[in-house]
Scaffold this motif. Sequence first.
Motif, mmCIF file in Angstrom:
data_model
loop_
_atom_site.group_PDB
_atom_site.id
_atom_site.type_symbol
_atom_site.label_atom_id
_atom_site.label_comp_id
_atom_site.label_asym_id
_atom_site.label_seq_id
_atom_site.Cartn_x
_atom_site.Cartn_y
_atom_site.Cartn_z
ATOM 1 N N THR A 1 24.874 -142.898 -66.369
ATOM 2 C CA THR A 1 24.571 -144.283 -66.008
ATOM 3 C C THR A 1 25.803 -145.057 -65.541
ATOM 4 O O THR A 1 25.778 -146.273 -65.465
ATOM 5 N N TRP A 2 26.880 -144.377 -65.271
ATOM 6 C CA TRP A 2 28.084 -145.090 -64.818
ATOM 7 C C TRP A 2 28.793 -144.260 -63.761
ATOM 8 O O TRP A 2 28.601 -143.043 -63.678
ATOM 9 N N THR A 3 29.616 -144.912 -62.963
ATOM 10 C CA THR A 3 30.384 -144.197 -61.955
ATOM 11 C C THR A 3 31.842 -144.129 -62.393
ATOM 12 O O THR A 3 32.201 -144.617 -63.469
ATOM 13 N N ASP A 4 32.696 -143.535 -61.565
ATOM 14 C CA ASP A 4 34.086 -143.348 -61.983
ATOM 15 C C ASP A 4 34.963 -144.530 -61.564
ATOM 16 O O ASP A 4 34.531 -145.420 -60.842
ATOM 17 N N ASN A 5 36.207 -144.530 -62.041
ATOM 18 C CA ASN A 5 37.089 -145.671 -61.779
ATOM 19 C C ASN A 5 37.503 -145.757 -60.312
ATOM 20 O O ASN A 5 37.764 -146.845 -59.812
ATOM 21 N N TRP A 6 37.549 -144.624 -59.628
ATOM 22 C CA TRP A 6 37.969 -144.654 -58.223
ATOM 23 C C TRP A 6 36.906 -145.349 -57.352
ATOM 24 O O TRP A 6 37.214 -146.179 -56.500
ATOM 25 N N THR A 7 35.654 -144.994 -57.587
ATOM 26 C CA THR A 7 34.586 -145.668 -56.855
ATOM 27 C C THR A 7 34.561 -147.152 -57.216
ATOM 28 O O THR A 7 34.359 -148.016 -56.352
ATOM 29 N N SER A 8 34.814 -147.462 -58.488
ATOM 30 C CA SER A 8 34.857 -148.862 -58.919
ATOM 31 C C SER A 8 35.963 -149.618 -58.192
ATOM 32 O O SER A 8 35.768 -150.739 -57.716
ATOM 33 N N ASP A 9 37.125 -149.009 -58.118
ATOM 34 C CA ASP A 9 38.236 -149.612 -57.390
ATOM 35 C C ASP A 9 37.810 -149.884 -55.945
ATOM 36 O O ASP A 9 38.090 -150.945 -55.388
ATOM 37 N N GLY A 10 37.106 -148.911 -55.357
ATOM 38 C CA GLY A 10 36.644 -149.061 -53.983
ATOM 39 C C GLY A 10 35.739 -150.275 -53.808
ATOM 40 O O GLY A 10 35.885 -151.038 -52.849
ATOM 41 N N PHE A 11 34.811 -150.476 -54.740
ATOM 42 C CA PHE A 11 33.902 -151.617 -54.620
ATOM 43 C C PHE A 11 34.644 -152.943 -54.759
ATOM 44 O O PHE A 11 34.360 -153.900 -54.042
ATOM 45 N N LEU A 12 35.600 -152.978 -55.680
ATOM 46 C CA LEU A 12 36.372 -154.213 -55.819
ATOM 47 C C LEU A 12 37.165 -154.481 -54.538
ATOM 48 O O LEU A 12 37.174 -155.595 -54.009
ATOM 49 N N ARG A 13 37.816 -153.441 -54.019
ATOM 50 C CA ARG A 13 38.553 -153.582 -52.763
ATOM 51 C C ARG A 13 37.659 -154.115 -51.656
ATOM 52 O O ARG A 13 38.057 -154.945 -50.856
ATOM 53 N N TRP A 14 36.462 -153.567 -51.602
ATOM 54 C CA TRP A 14 35.539 -153.937 -50.531
ATOM 55 C C TRP A 14 35.211 -155.421 -50.627
ATOM 56 O O TRP A 14 35.304 -156.156 -49.642
#
Length: 584
Positions: A107-120
Amino acid sequence: MKTRTYGWVQNPSSFSNLKKIVQIFDINSPHYQDLKLNLLKNIYFTNIKAELQKKFDKNVKVFSYVELVGTSKNKLGKSPKNRQDAVANSIIQVSITPQQAKKTGKTWTDNWTSDGFLRWAVSLNFIKVDIKKDIFSITENGLSFSQSTSGSSEETGILQIALLAYPPATQILSLLDSANQYCTKYYLGANLGFRGEKGFTSYNEDIMFDWLNSADNKEKKKIKSDVEGTSDKYARGICNWLKNVGFVKTGAAKKIFSDGKEEKFQGYKITGKGLSALRRSQGSSKNKQIEKFVMWEFFATDGQNRDYVRARRAFIVKFLTKPIILKQLIKKLGEKGFHDSQEIIESDIQGLKYFGLRIEQKNDKLFLLDKINNFHIPDLNFTRELKNDQIEKRKEKFLKITSLPMKYIELLEIAYDGKRNRDFEIVTIELFKEIYKINAKLLGGSRKPDGLIFDQNFGVIIDTKAYSNGYTKNIAQADEMIRYIEDNRRKCKTRNPNCWWENFPADIPKNNYYFLWISSKFINNFNEQLIYTANQTETKGAALNVEQLLLGAAAIMKGNIAISNLINYFDNKEILFADSPISS
DNA sequence: TCGGATGACGCTGATATACT
DNA sequence: AAGTATATCAGCGTCATCCG
């Protein structure tokens, strides 16, 4: 103070997920409620979960980087050996449903994808950052996006404007506009951002088509889904965003080969809507234009000189807001503490154009045609310690004496970066093709050499290796080369069914084949590898270090060496085209 | 293929050890 | 014994391809 990277986004693609990220900062939004009531429970660590739950219960709408992106931690709170073992420890991680959710129940994704969404979200100016405190909050644009109805034309309109303010998106649209046909991610990636330097890998389109052409069906599939540089990936991502707002459509980008065979990659083309939006955004008068949104973090992503380079480029943009002649620009940069050569500044300007800013040169004068937001350059003391960096000096020197395009000069760095082996291969082959002006082919794949170069009289089997500490003798590598030389001598389909040697023209005399290793540098007893290989196969070979690779290219370009004489340099030792300009 | 996912690696800062 | 220099190491941020 921590400096982070914005402006370049790898994984995220779905606007509905982006909306969730923006809604983390909007207490009246459905996703905020969902986090508060359900999703925060998916955070593994009780203390983090409780802290965040408290904040959401109090309707807090400002969060730190760590609260948003989190880290990669296993259940013991340690860095996991495999990333799959990472458990959720941040808000964005539990906001994004992972790809394999149905299969795995994760039910969760990884920190790299999370970083990507914040960057976006930051890059599109929906979320703003206070870099001194490392905390994030919503902008006015973000709030409108958060509150717009999903799938509504209002929502699309907000996204369209945000993309038109994002220079890499208008760069892609401009490229598609001038090409006016289906373009590959490779073509777009090669003309995007600070391509070629660390963080902006791009593979040459022609070479990719050739590779596809010489591959079997299984390999083709692999090439199409696996092989892309970072810049190419950025280009693909941006194209998909543009497609989702109706500015771009997809179709096949084809190349037809001389034998009539045709190869295809996914292609992108600008739509009528995209074209008129681009024209409108660039407006004839500056006050009708859509103001470009940039941050100093957009101007480089990684590398040891990152902040220095970012600041230099940021100041260039600031100085360009009024027309200025190059000499004056260089002088003003000097006053700020940036003492780089004219070549470096010119290559920065080229990079800024590829980044998506319209800079024109008339006579001596530089004009910035775009309107830019008043972005902030932090007051760090970048200028002292970072400049006397060896590798930058080396690149600068080679840029000066070889006059080669910057993307080849970058080989000086790529050759030492083991992570960028494929990049090294492809750019090297491209250099042979474009500058040495010799037929060059990338092969790759199992039981094939990395590449070939040839003309009608001779052929060379190439193996390239990016090694950070240099290439030392390695018998396994020698034996592999020996196998290829034998493959080519016997041309026997049962011996090696992929018949890679058919990429050589059939009429090359049998005794005119050579082998060549290319790497950063050759150390210890590497020479024994050359002698061994030569003795075992009764052919001649050589080693070529990256400096000589460039010096050779320069010599060929200047006409000091004829390519037909290339094989005269093969004498079972390292090739020396010219003395290195670096005194070591 | 699309939309992420994964392992790697350089840097940084904290802790341990060696040296003066 | 205390202070300083150097070694070691883990965690973080960021790729550069890779993949289900």
